[in-house]
Scaffold this motif. Sequence first.
Motif, PDB file in Angstrom:
ATOM      1  N   LYS A  11     -83.287 -12.352 -19.642  1.00 28.38           N
ATOM      2  CA  LYS A  11     -84.134 -11.227 -20.062  1.00 28.38           C
ATOM      3  C   LYS A  11     -84.792 -11.515 -21.413  1.00 28.38           C
ATOM      4  O   LYS A  11     -85.868 -11.007 -21.680  1.00 28.38           O
ATOM      5  N   LYS A  13     -84.078 -14.890 -23.207  1.00 32.12           N
ATOM      6  CA  LYS A  13     -84.108 -16.317 -23.513  1.00 32.12           C
ATOM      7  C   LYS A  13     -84.337 -17.112 -22.238  1.00 32.12           C
ATOM      8  O   LYS A  13     -83.990 -16.656 -21.150  1.00 32.12           O
ATOM      9  N   LYS A 123     -70.624  -9.269 -16.559  1.00 28.29           N
ATOM     10  CA  LYS A 123     -72.046  -9.533 -16.766  1.00 28.29           C
ATOM     11  C   LYS A 123     -72.750  -9.431 -15.423  1.00 28.29           C
ATOM     12  O   LYS A 123     -72.777 -10.393 -14.648  1.00 28.29           O
TER      13      LYS A 123
HETATM   14  P1  ADP Z   1     -79.413 -12.497 -19.706  1.00 25.22           P
HETATM   15  O1  ADP Z   1     -78.941 -13.540 -18.702  1.00 25.22           O
HETATM   16  O2  ADP Z   1     -78.329 -11.530 -20.058  1.00 25.22           O
HETATM   17  O3  ADP Z   1     -80.674 -11.844 -19.307  1.00 25.22           O
HETATM   18  P2  ADP Z   1     -80.584 -14.175 -21.829  1.00 25.22           P
HETATM   19  O4  ADP Z   1     -82.001 -13.836 -21.600  1.00 25.22           O
HETATM   20  O5  ADP Z   1     -80.083 -14.173 -23.221  1.00 25.22           O
HETATM   21  O6  ADP Z   1     -79.565 -13.232 -21.087  1.00 25.22           O
HETATM   22  O7  ADP Z   1     -80.370 -15.592 -21.157  1.00 25.22           O
HETATM   23  C1  ADP Z   1     -79.536 -16.569 -21.646  1.00 25.22           C
HETATM   24  C2  ADP Z   1     -78.591 -16.993 -20.541  1.00 25.22           C
HETATM   25  O8  ADP Z   1     -78.021 -18.258 -20.875  1.00 25.22           O
HETATM   26  C3  ADP Z   1     -77.426 -16.020 -20.362  1.00 25.22           C
HETATM   27  O9  ADP Z   1     -77.217 -15.808 -18.982  1.00 25.22           O
HETATM   28  C4  ADP Z   1     -76.243 -16.741 -20.980  1.00 25.22           C
HETATM   29  O10 ADP Z   1     -75.019 -16.382 -20.358  1.00 25.22           O
HETATM   30  C5  ADP Z   1     -76.600 -18.198 -20.743  1.00 25.22           C
HETATM   31  N1  ADP Z   1     -76.047 -19.104 -21.742  1.00 25.22           N
HETATM   32  C6  ADP Z   1     -75.899 -18.889 -23.055  1.00 25.22           C
HETATM   33  N2  ADP Z   1     -75.388 -19.962 -23.690  1.00 25.22           N
HETATM   34  C7  ADP Z   1     -75.204 -20.915 -22.741  1.00 25.22           C
HETATM   35  C8  ADP Z   1     -74.686 -22.263 -22.767  1.00 25.22           C
HETATM   36  N3  ADP Z   1     -74.295 -22.832 -23.882  1.00 25.22           N
HETATM   37  N4  ADP Z   1     -74.619 -22.940 -21.588  1.00 25.22           N
HETATM   38  C9  ADP Z   1     -75.035 -22.353 -20.440  1.00 25.22           C
HETATM   39  N5  ADP Z   1     -75.548 -21.100 -20.361  1.00 25.22           N
HETATM   40  C10 ADP Z   1     -75.631 -20.383 -21.490  1.00 25.22           C
END
Ligand code: ADP
Length: 239
Positions: A11, A13, A123
């Motif tokens: 959402k 990143k 999640k």
């Molecule tokens: P969301 O999935 O909640 O919409 P984001 O837009 O912040 O969140 O996307 C980042 C995604 O990357 C998240 O699903 C998170 O769990 C995942 N993530 C974060 N750090 C890492 C990592 N080091 N290795 C793999 N996946 C990661």
Amino acid sequence: MEKRDELYAGKAKSVYTTDDADRLIMLFRDDTSAFDGKKKEALARKGAVNNQFNAAIMEKLKAAGIPCHFEKMLSANESLVKKLDMIPVECVVRNVSAGSICRRLGVEEGLELNPPTFEFFLKNDDLGDPMVNDYHIRSFGWATDDQVAQMKALTFQVNDVLKQLFLDGGMLLVDYKLEFGVFNGEVLLGDEFSPDGCRLWDKETREKLDKDRFRQGLGGVVEAYEEVGRRLGIAFNYE
Ligand code: ADP
Ligand code: TMP
Ligand code: ASP
């Protein structure tokens, strides 16, 4: 470090593979989302602010001995991280009542929680990130007992470091969410720490300086994040 394919667009990143199978690039976008994706808006500068904010916090946590996926910043809105097998739960510590705990338990906002509370959420946006407990995590195999214990211990260690850091900048760390993952068998702090995933109030006025400004339509969202950064001595670069 060569950026390759988009692995996942979340959402806020996007995550890219690199020429190293154990490393990912996280791109912080300006997209801002709340209520499990139901409210969305792009806010100028937010990606850069959160990337640089997160980098500063992760460096503090690493210096305090907390194992983190963060390796280094690559640009204004990108960072290099270790590729984790993410554990699909969110760890929330609350020092002061706000948000969902007020709705769930019928308590007023702003009560000091002593000791701080800990909650796990699954999640899963489609289910509205339901609260789960240690037994659910074990029974469904999301994490082992040992990993559950480590996530709790690390989340509280983060509280010890960050509560003081924000207090020194005249702010209360009301609550925050962390995500963990596994790298070579070790539990590491993953994802990000930014005002998108925590609540921060001015210590004196209790003005909200976090994503509640977006959730509640208060305006000045990125300006508040920049103010938090300024109080911590972070100099933002927008390229
Ligand atoms: P969301 O999935 O909640 O919409 P984001 O837009 O912040 O969140 O996307 C980042 C995604 O990357 C998240 O699903 C998170 O769990 C995942 N993530 C974060 N750090 C890492 C990592 N080091 N290795 C793999 N996946 C990661
Ligand atoms: P809550 O009050 O909505 O349960 O959230 C507690 C804290 O955790 C708040 O700072 C926001 C953060 N959080 C997220 O960033 N993402 C989530 O999915 C959840 C459940 C909480
Ligand atoms: N981070 C969660 C979501 O995107 C909770 C929130 O911010 O309201 O829905």
